[in-house]
Write a protein that holds these residues in place. Structure first.
Motif, PDB file in Angstrom:
ATOM      1  N   LYS A  31      -7.647  13.824   4.768  1.00 23.79           N
ATOM      2  CA  LYS A  31      -7.080  14.114   6.084  1.00 23.79           C
ATOM      3  C   LYS A  31      -8.050  13.577   7.128  1.00 23.79           C
ATOM      4  O   LYS A  31      -9.247  13.865   7.063  1.00 23.79           O
ATOM      5  CB  LYS A  31      -6.863  15.613   6.274  1.00 23.79           C
ATOM      6  CG  LYS A  31      -5.609  16.134   5.576  1.00 23.79           C
ATOM      7  CD  LYS A  31      -5.296  17.539   6.034  1.00 23.79           C
ATOM      8  CE  LYS A  31      -3.950  18.024   5.507  1.00 23.79           C
ATOM      9  NZ  LYS A  31      -2.831  17.301   6.142  1.00 23.79           N
ATOM     10  N   ALA A  52      -1.254   4.760  10.609  1.00 21.74           N
ATOM     11  CA  ALA A  52      -1.203   6.028   9.872  1.00 21.74           C
ATOM     12  C   ALA A  52      -0.028   6.043   8.892  1.00 21.74           C
ATOM     13  O   ALA A  52      -0.177   6.465   7.726  1.00 21.74           O
ATOM     14  CB  ALA A  52      -1.092   7.195  10.848  1.00 21.74           C
ATOM     15  N   ASP A  53       1.129   5.562   9.324  1.00 20.81           N
ATOM     16  CA  ASP A  53       2.310   5.502   8.453  1.00 20.81           C
ATOM     17  C   ASP A  53       2.069   4.571   7.268  1.00 20.81           C
ATOM     18  O   ASP A  53       2.442   4.878   6.122  1.00 20.81           O
ATOM     19  CB  ASP A  53       3.533   5.024   9.236  1.00 20.81           C
ATOM     20  CG  ASP A  53       4.010   6.043  10.263  1.00 20.81           C
ATOM     21  OD1 ASP A  53       3.605   7.223  10.163  1.00 20.81           O
ATOM     22  OD2 ASP A  53       4.771   5.656  11.163  1.00 20.81           O
ATOM     23  N   LYS A  56      -0.372   6.122   4.751  1.00 20.70           N
ATOM     24  CA  LYS A  56       0.256   7.228   4.020  1.00 20.70           C
ATOM     25  C   LYS A  56       1.175   6.688   2.929  1.00 20.70           C
ATOM     26  O   LYS A  56       1.166   7.165   1.792  1.00 20.70           O
ATOM     27  CB  LYS A  56       1.043   8.105   4.999  1.00 20.70           C
ATOM     28  CG  LYS A  56       1.489   9.438   4.405  1.00 20.70           C
ATOM     29  CD  LYS A  56       1.969  10.383   5.494  1.00 20.70           C
ATOM     30  CE  LYS A  56       2.190  11.784   4.936  1.00 20.70           C
ATOM     31  NZ  LYS A  56       2.558  12.744   6.011  1.00 20.70           N
ATOM     32  N   LYS A  57       1.952   5.678   3.271  1.00 18.58           N
ATOM     33  CA  LYS A  57       2.854   5.074   2.301  1.00 18.58           C
ATOM     34  C   LYS A  57       2.077   4.369   1.204  1.00 18.58           C
ATOM     35  O   LYS A  57       2.381   4.498   0.014  1.00 18.58           O
ATOM     36  CB  LYS A  57       3.791   4.094   3.015  1.00 18.58           C
ATOM     37  CG  LYS A  57       4.845   3.472   2.102  1.00 18.58           C
ATOM     38  CD  LYS A  57       5.786   2.580   2.895  1.00 18.58           C
ATOM     39  CE  LYS A  57       6.854   1.958   1.984  1.00 18.58           C
ATOM     40  NZ  LYS A  57       7.768   1.062   2.755  1.00 18.58           N
ATOM     41  N   SER A  59      -0.894   4.927   0.102  1.00 15.25           N
ATOM     42  CA  SER A  59      -1.633   5.849  -0.771  1.00 15.25           C
ATOM     43  C   SER A  59      -0.735   6.878  -1.439  1.00 15.25           C
ATOM     44  O   SER A  59      -1.234   7.836  -2.031  1.00 15.25           O
ATOM     45  CB  SER A  59      -2.706   6.568   0.048  1.00 15.25           C
ATOM     46  OG  SER A  59      -2.103   7.408   1.024  1.00 15.25           O
ATOM     47  N   GLY A  61       1.042   9.081  -0.006  1.00 12.44           N
ATOM     48  CA  GLY A  61       0.918  10.350   0.693  1.00 12.44           C
ATOM     49  C   GLY A  61      -0.458  10.981   0.678  1.00 12.44           C
ATOM     50  O   GLY A  61      -0.667  12.023   1.305  1.00 12.44           O
ATOM     51  N   LYS A  62      -1.416  10.351   0.023  1.00 10.04           N
ATOM     52  CA  LYS A  62      -2.742  10.972  -0.110  1.00 10.04           C
ATOM     53  C   LYS A  62      -3.618  10.793   1.131  1.00 10.04           C
ATOM     54  O   LYS A  62      -4.481  11.624   1.405  1.00 10.04           O
ATOM     55  CB  LYS A  62      -3.461  10.409  -1.339  1.00 10.04           C
ATOM     56  CG  LYS A  62      -2.828  10.819  -2.659  1.00 10.04           C
ATOM     57  CD  LYS A  62      -3.603  10.243  -3.830  1.00 10.04           C
ATOM     58  CE  LYS A  62      -2.976  10.634  -5.168  1.00 10.04           C
ATOM     59  NZ  LYS A  62      -3.713  10.020  -6.309  1.00 10.04           N
ATOM     60  N   ILE A  63      -3.429   9.691   1.855  1.00  7.83           N
ATOM     61  CA  ILE A  63      -4.217   9.474   3.076  1.00  7.83           C
ATOM     62  C   ILE A  63      -3.364   9.861   4.273  1.00  7.83           C
ATOM     63  O   ILE A  63      -2.374   9.208   4.589  1.00  7.83           O
ATOM     64  CB  ILE A  63      -4.688   8.008   3.184  1.00  7.83           C
ATOM     65  CG1 ILE A  63      -5.607   7.657   2.008  1.00  7.83           C
ATOM     66  CG2 ILE A  63      -5.416   7.781   4.513  1.00  7.83           C
ATOM     67  CD1 ILE A  63      -6.090   6.213   2.009  1.00  7.83           C
ATOM     68  N   ASP A  64      -3.749  10.943   4.916  1.00  9.50           N
ATOM     69  CA  ASP A  64      -2.978  11.510   6.027  1.00  9.50           C
ATOM     70  C   ASP A  64      -3.819  11.412   7.298  1.00  9.50           C
ATOM     71  O   ASP A  64      -4.808  12.123   7.466  1.00  9.50           O
ATOM     72  CB  ASP A  64      -2.642  12.969   5.710  1.00  9.50           C
ATOM     73  CG  ASP A  64      -1.741  13.598   6.767  1.00  9.50           C
ATOM     74  OD1 ASP A  64      -1.224  12.854   7.620  1.00  9.50           O
ATOM     75  OD2 ASP A  64      -1.569  14.833   6.731  1.00  9.50           O
ATOM     76  N   GLU A  66      -3.907  11.777  11.339  1.00  9.09           N
ATOM     77  CA  GLU A  66      -3.224  12.336  12.499  1.00  9.09           C
ATOM     78  C   GLU A  66      -3.697  11.626  13.762  1.00  9.09           C
ATOM     79  O   GLU A  66      -4.905  11.501  14.007  1.00  9.09           O
ATOM     80  CB  GLU A  66      -3.503  13.836  12.625  1.00  9.09           C
ATOM     81  CG  GLU A  66      -2.685  14.502  13.708  1.00  9.09           C
ATOM     82  CD  GLU A  66      -2.786  16.017  13.692  1.00  9.09           C
ATOM     83  OE1 GLU A  66      -2.155  16.659  14.551  1.00  9.09           O
ATOM     84  OE2 GLU A  66      -3.484  16.566  12.810  1.00  9.09           O
TER      85      GLU A  66
END
Length: 349
Positions: A31, A52-53, A56-57, A59, A61-64, A66
């Protein structure tokens, strides 16, 4: 039995393909916080959210990451310090505000060095082929930061209450600029009285007469409504506004090599697409300004005026060596070579 082996082989293949498509991220959940210099909907925040998008894609969903738009975590100077301290992991700032922490970045404030066309392509060439970026990266590293790219956000426009058509019109002009000693010296050389001021204070400064004019890219002049309290917009053809997505060095080193490489790849590959995006955005915002305030006048300096401004700008170049810190001369030389070599490669006159 043969059918079972065949099905297993297909499953293994599809599983491997899915992992590869997802990017093959080998690390654990992360995070992170990214502070943007600009408000929601403007260039830095839009492309920070795209980043950021993407991560996330990539990884799965592992790298979030904000994203925090301008004002949510502090002013322009504050967010750079937060990144250096590691309170936030990323900052998307410009070449002037980050110079308080990396004075070498002020080379990008020098006027009339970039060609007036194909700036995203020039930056793309410089990042991927030049000598300048590795040297600038060393300066960032010494201050606990890592620059991920340099992004074109359009040319700076001078907005003012009185028209500026020549160098004489700059005399005594109370002008807001971003916080950079070299940027102040650059506009002082034109005869203006430049004053660094936080982004969020510019509108009230113009409204109350604390300043007569300010410099920003067109989308910012529209989104921050500076045009409401100005009468003229002048293109000096002098200064492309560029942003530098940056990451805290300690945080970056803690990431897996594949994550580091993907972050760099994303920002490098985004230079030209983002340049096209902002060019269209600036054209659209100009129309919106003209519709909202039909009386406002747009003006571009003619060749004779540009020659006068450029001659004054050149007197400031030697000051970069004094103000740019360790290795400034080497960085300036590499920057100038990169610009010339990119122009040759891209067939720019």
């Amino acid at each position: 039995m043969k059918k079972l082996v065949g099905l297993l082989a297909i499953c293994i293949f599809l599983s491997t393909f899915s992992i590869a498509f997802a990017g093959g991220y080998t690390g654990g959940p992360i995070k992170a916080k990214l502070a943007s210099e600009e408000i929601a909907g403007d260039f830095m925040t839009v492309w920070a959210n795209n980043f950021a998008d993407h991560m996330k894609k990539w990884s799965d969903g592992k790298i979030d990451i904000e994203v925090y738009p301008y004002g949510t975590l502090g002013a322009t100077g504050d967010i750079n310090e937060l990144c250096q301290l590691g309170v936030v992991d990323f900052v998307f700032s410009d070449y002037a505000w980050i110079s308080s922490f990396v004075p070498q970045a002020q080379v990008l404030t020098l006027n009339y060095l970039f060609p007036t066309e194909k700036v995203p392509q020039v930056l793309d060439w410089m990042i991927k082929n030049g000598e300048f970026m590795p040297l600038l990266e060393k300066s960032f590293n010494k201050n606990g930061l890592v620059p991920l790219s340099i992004m074109f956000e359009g040319w700076q426009w001078l907005s003012s209450k009185d028209q500026v058509k020549s160098l004489a019109d700059m005399s005594g002009l109370k002008l807001r600029v971003m916080s950079s000693k070299l940027l102040v010296e650059g506009y002082r050389a034109y005869g203006a009285s430049p004053t660094p001021m936080s982004y969020g204070e510019v509108y009230s400064g113009l409204q109350m007469g604390l300043i007569d004019a300010q410099v920003n890219p067109l989308f910012a002049i529209y989104s921050m409504k500076f045009y409401e309290v100005q009468n003229y917009l002048t293109q000096l053809k002098s200064e492309p506004f560029v942003g530098i997505p940056t990451v805290n060095q300690k945080f970056f080193k803690s990431l897996t090599k594949d994550a580091q490489a993907e972050m760099l790849k994303y920002w490098h590959d985004s230079i030209i697409p983002a340049g096209k995006w902002i060019t269209a955005r600036n054209a659209s915002d100009r129309k919106k300004i003209e519709k909202a305030k039909p009386a406002i006048k747009f003006h571009t300096l003619d060749a004779a005026a540009v020659a006068q401004f450029k001659a004054r700008a050149e007197t400031v170049y030697p000051q970069y060596v004094k103000l740019g810190g360790e290795g400034a001369q080497q960085i300036l030389d590499a920057f100038l070579r990169d610009v010339e070599n990119s122009k040759k490669a891209l067939n720019i006159k």
